[in-house]
Design a protein around this motif. Structure first.
Motif, PDB file in Angstrom:
ATOM      1  N   GLY A   1       0.745  -1.338   0.075  1.00 48.66           N
ATOM      2  CA  GLY A   1       0.180  -0.108   0.030  1.00 48.66           C
ATOM      3  C   GLY A   1       0.928   1.234  -0.148  1.00 48.66           C
ATOM      4  O   GLY A   1       0.431   2.350  -0.404  1.00 48.66           O
ATOM      5  N   VAL A   2       1.918   1.264   0.423  1.00 48.23           N
ATOM      6  CA  VAL A   2       3.174   2.348   0.448  1.00 48.23           C
ATOM      7  C   VAL A   2       3.678   2.486  -1.042  1.00 48.23           C
ATOM      8  O   VAL A   2       4.444   1.447  -1.293  1.00 48.23           O
ATOM      9  N   LEU A   3       3.265   3.484  -1.713  1.00 43.65           N
ATOM     10  CA  LEU A   3       3.966   3.667  -2.991  1.00 43.65           C
ATOM     11  C   LEU A   3       5.562   4.112  -2.886  1.00 43.65           C
ATOM     12  O   LEU A   3       6.276   3.855  -3.914  1.00 43.65           O
ATOM     13  N   ASP A   4       5.461   5.126  -1.976  1.00 38.66           N
ATOM     14  CA  ASP A   4       6.745   5.718  -1.797  1.00 38.66           C
ATOM     15  C   ASP A   4       6.714   6.479  -0.624  1.00 38.66           C
ATOM     16  O   ASP A   4       5.985   6.528   0.102  1.00 38.66           O
ATOM     17  N   THR A   5       7.777   7.237  -0.213  1.00 38.75           N
ATOM     18  CA  THR A   5       8.086   8.161   1.190  1.00 38.75           C
ATOM     19  C   THR A   5       8.437   9.473   0.675  1.00 38.75           C
ATOM     20  O   THR A   5       9.153   9.613  -0.439  1.00 38.75           O
ATOM     21  N   GLU A   6       7.996  10.208   1.190  1.00 38.45           N
ATOM     22  CA  GLU A   6       8.500  11.732   0.949  1.00 38.45           C
ATOM     23  C   GLU A   6       9.538  12.472   2.349  1.00 38.45           C
ATOM     24  O   GLU A   6      10.637  11.786   2.485  1.00 38.45           O
TER      25      GLU A   6
ATOM     26  N   ARG B   1      14.477  12.149  15.259  1.00 38.64           N
ATOM     27  CA  ARG B   1      15.184  12.867  16.534  1.00 38.64           C
ATOM     28  C   ARG B   1      15.507  11.621  17.297  1.00 38.64           C
ATOM     29  O   ARG B   1      15.013  10.379  17.542  1.00 38.64           O
ATOM     30  N   LYS B   2      16.602  11.884  18.066  1.00 41.91           N
ATOM     31  CA  LYS B   2      17.108  11.009  18.977  1.00 41.91           C
ATOM     32  C   LYS B   2      17.053  11.414  20.276  1.00 41.91           C
ATOM     33  O   LYS B   2      17.358  12.354  20.642  1.00 41.91           O
ATOM     34  N   ALA B   3      16.579  10.422  21.276  1.00 43.28           N
ATOM     35  CA  ALA B   3      16.298  10.798  22.710  1.00 43.28           C
ATOM     36  C   ALA B   3      16.972   9.579  23.436  1.00 43.28           C
ATOM     37  O   ALA B   3      16.160   8.639  23.696  1.00 43.28           O
ATOM     38  N   GLY B   4      18.072   9.830  23.974  1.00 39.88           N
ATOM     39  CA  GLY B   4      18.452   8.738  24.641  1.00 39.88           C
ATOM     40  C   GLY B   4      19.025   7.556  23.959  1.00 39.88           C
ATOM     41  O   GLY B   4      19.729   7.735  22.996  1.00 39.88           O
ATOM     42  N   LEU B   5      18.527   6.604  24.078  1.00 36.17           N
ATOM     43  CA  LEU B   5      18.860   5.291  22.971  1.00 36.17           C
ATOM     44  C   LEU B   5      17.672   5.148  22.241  1.00 36.17           C
ATOM     45  O   LEU B   5      17.675   4.091  21.421  1.00 36.17           O
ATOM     46  N   SER B   6      16.656   5.962  22.126  1.00 34.67           N
ATOM     47  CA  SER B   6      15.632   5.646  21.309  1.00 34.67           C
ATOM     48  C   SER B   6      15.333   6.820  20.095  1.00 34.67           C
ATOM     49  O   SER B   6      16.067   7.853  20.208  1.00 34.67           O
ATOM     50  N   TYR B   7      14.677   6.407  18.997  1.00 36.81           N
ATOM     51  CA  TYR B   7      14.515   7.305  17.981  1.00 36.81           C
ATOM     52  C   TYR B   7      13.060   7.779  17.931  1.00 36.81           C
ATOM     53  O   TYR B   7      12.104   6.829  17.897  1.00 36.81           O
TER      54      TYR B   7
ATOM     55  N   VAL C   1      10.298   9.295  14.811  1.00 38.47           N
ATOM     56  CA  VAL C   1      10.421   9.318  13.357  1.00 38.47           C
ATOM     57  C   VAL C   1       8.936   9.974  13.181  1.00 38.47           C
ATOM     58  O   VAL C   1       8.036   9.600  13.516  1.00 38.47           O
ATOM     59  N   ASP C   2       9.064  10.882  12.216  1.00 33.48           N
ATOM     60  CA  ASP C   2       8.143  11.795  11.586  1.00 33.48           C
ATOM     61  C   ASP C   2       8.233  11.376  10.002  1.00 33.48           C
ATOM     62  O   ASP C   2       9.319  11.917   9.360  1.00 33.48           O
ATOM     63  N   LEU C   3       7.266  10.536   9.606  1.00 29.72           N
ATOM     64  CA  LEU C   3       7.440  10.041   8.008  1.00 29.72           C
ATOM     65  C   LEU C   3       6.179  10.389   7.414  1.00 29.72           C
ATOM     66  O   LEU C   3       5.059  10.405   7.489  1.00 29.72           O
TER      67      LEU C   3
ATOM     68  N   ASN D   1       8.792   5.317  18.495  1.00 31.54           N
ATOM     69  CA  ASN D   1       7.387   5.828  17.803  1.00 31.54           C
ATOM     70  C   ASN D   1       7.654   6.368  16.547  1.00 31.54           C
ATOM     71  O   ASN D   1       8.648   7.238  16.183  1.00 31.54           O
ATOM     72  N   VAL D   2       6.789   6.025  15.748  1.00 29.61           N
ATOM     73  CA  VAL D   2       6.663   6.660  14.497  1.00 29.61           C
ATOM     74  C   VAL D   2       5.027   7.343  14.405  1.00 29.61           C
ATOM     75  O   VAL D   2       4.220   6.933  14.250  1.00 29.61           O
ATOM     76  N   LEU D   3       5.398   8.578  13.698  1.00 33.79           N
ATOM     77  CA  LEU D   3       4.321   9.539  13.605  1.00 33.79           C
ATOM     78  C   LEU D   3       4.147   9.470  11.775  1.00 33.79           C
ATOM     79  O   LEU D   3       5.046  10.358  11.262  1.00 33.79           O
ATOM     80  N   ILE D   4       3.045   9.018  11.438  1.00 39.95           N
ATOM     81  CA  ILE D   4       3.063   8.989   9.847  1.00 39.95           C
ATOM     82  C   ILE D   4       1.714   9.827   9.298  1.00 39.95           C
ATOM     83  O   ILE D   4       0.813   9.731   9.587  1.00 39.95           O
TER      84      ILE D   4
END
Length: 295
Positions: free
Chosen positions: A227-232, A237-243, A245-247, A280-283
């Protein structure tokens, strides 16, 4: 074992190790009449304080997200790194100050056996650096790496002590001041190491775009999701040991909102499963008019 627990366990060992090293330097300096070793022990004492700060910081950073800190407490790692960097700078300034003061005073050559003690300290400190850095590099922990580099900076300081003590014992006379000169050279290396720690921590706090390999991995995985054709846009962002993502995911513009929503959730689940370091990922779903593009 969770990365946070691995980091905390490693830092606890580092703290205990620093205590033992200080005792060895202090006792040897007093018995062996070596001011260089005593000064080295004082410098190492700052390592213990720094280790305690980093240890507490790691426990703080490992705390889960709450209402006041929805992104967790990971940024505490960077703040702790700044404290360690400050201590490295202060240690280097202290070494230079005492070296200049001691050059102006008459001194007595240390005992010969102190050379062997300094050698053992250097080997132990360099081994601690390699052990801790290997673990914290795998965890991608900035505070953990700073702790490792603190061991190496201490090894560099001890190396200058070794050079100075060896010359003082072998040549004697006016060459007794050799250890003080070597200590000032080591202070320059410590300042350089402080900068190497400061720069990535500052980058993390300012959210600089430096995670290029991770971005490439995210885009590659995303294109394989149904369902994903491409990404823009892809902001990381890195906080401590975690990332975090805004995608922006591009999908067929003709599908329903519900279908787009399902694709976004599917993409989020795949990314977090494939890359465990992503917290976490915010899409954001972007429409792509397939029919119009084919005309």
């Amino acid at each position: 074992m969770k990365p946070e627990l691995v980091l905390e366990k490693t830092l606890r060992k580092s703290f205990i190790f620093n205590i033992l090293i200080i005792c060895v330097k202090l006792i040897s300096g007093i018995i062996g009449n070596s001011f260089a070793l005593l000064a080295d022990a004082v410098e190492s004492a700052s390592d213990v304080v720094a280790s305690a700060i980093v240890w507490l910081g790691a426990r703080w950073a490992a705390r889960p997200a709450d209402d006041n800190h929805p992104y967790g407490h990971g940024r505490a790692e960077s703040l702790i790194t700044f404290v360690v960097v400050l201590m490295l700078v202060l240690s280097s300034i202290t070494i230079v100050y005492h070296s200049i003061s001691n050059i102006q005073k008459p001194q007595q050559a240390p005992e010969k056996w102190t050379i062997g003690v300094v050698l053992l300290v250097i080997v132990a400190k360099e081994s601690a650096y390699r052990f801790i850095y290997k673990i914290t590099d795998q965890l991608n922990s900035t505070s953990g790496k700073s702790e490792a580099w603190h061991h190496r900076s201490d090894a560099i300081t001890s190396l200058s002590t070794l050079i100075g003590v060896t010359i003082a014992v072998a040549a004697g006379g006016k060459w007794v001041i050799a250890d003080e000169i070597a200590a000032m050279v080591a202070a320059g290396f410590i300042l350089y190491n402080a900068y190497k720690l400061f720069r990535p921590a500052l980058s993390e706090v300012l959210d600089e775009h430096v995670h290029h390999q991770l971005e490439d991995d995210i885009r590659k995985i995303s294109k394989g999701v149904d369902g994903v054709l491409d990404t823009e846009k892809c902001h990381i962002r890195k906080a401590g040991l975690s990332y975090f993502v805004d995608l922006h995911a591009i999908v067929d513009g003709e599908i329903s909102v519900r279908e787009g929503h399902e694709i976004a959730h599917r993409l989020k689940d795949v990314l977090m499963n494939e890359i465990p370091s992503i917290s976490n990922v915010l899409i954001h779903v972007e429409p792509f008019e397939v029919k119009k593009s084919q005309k």
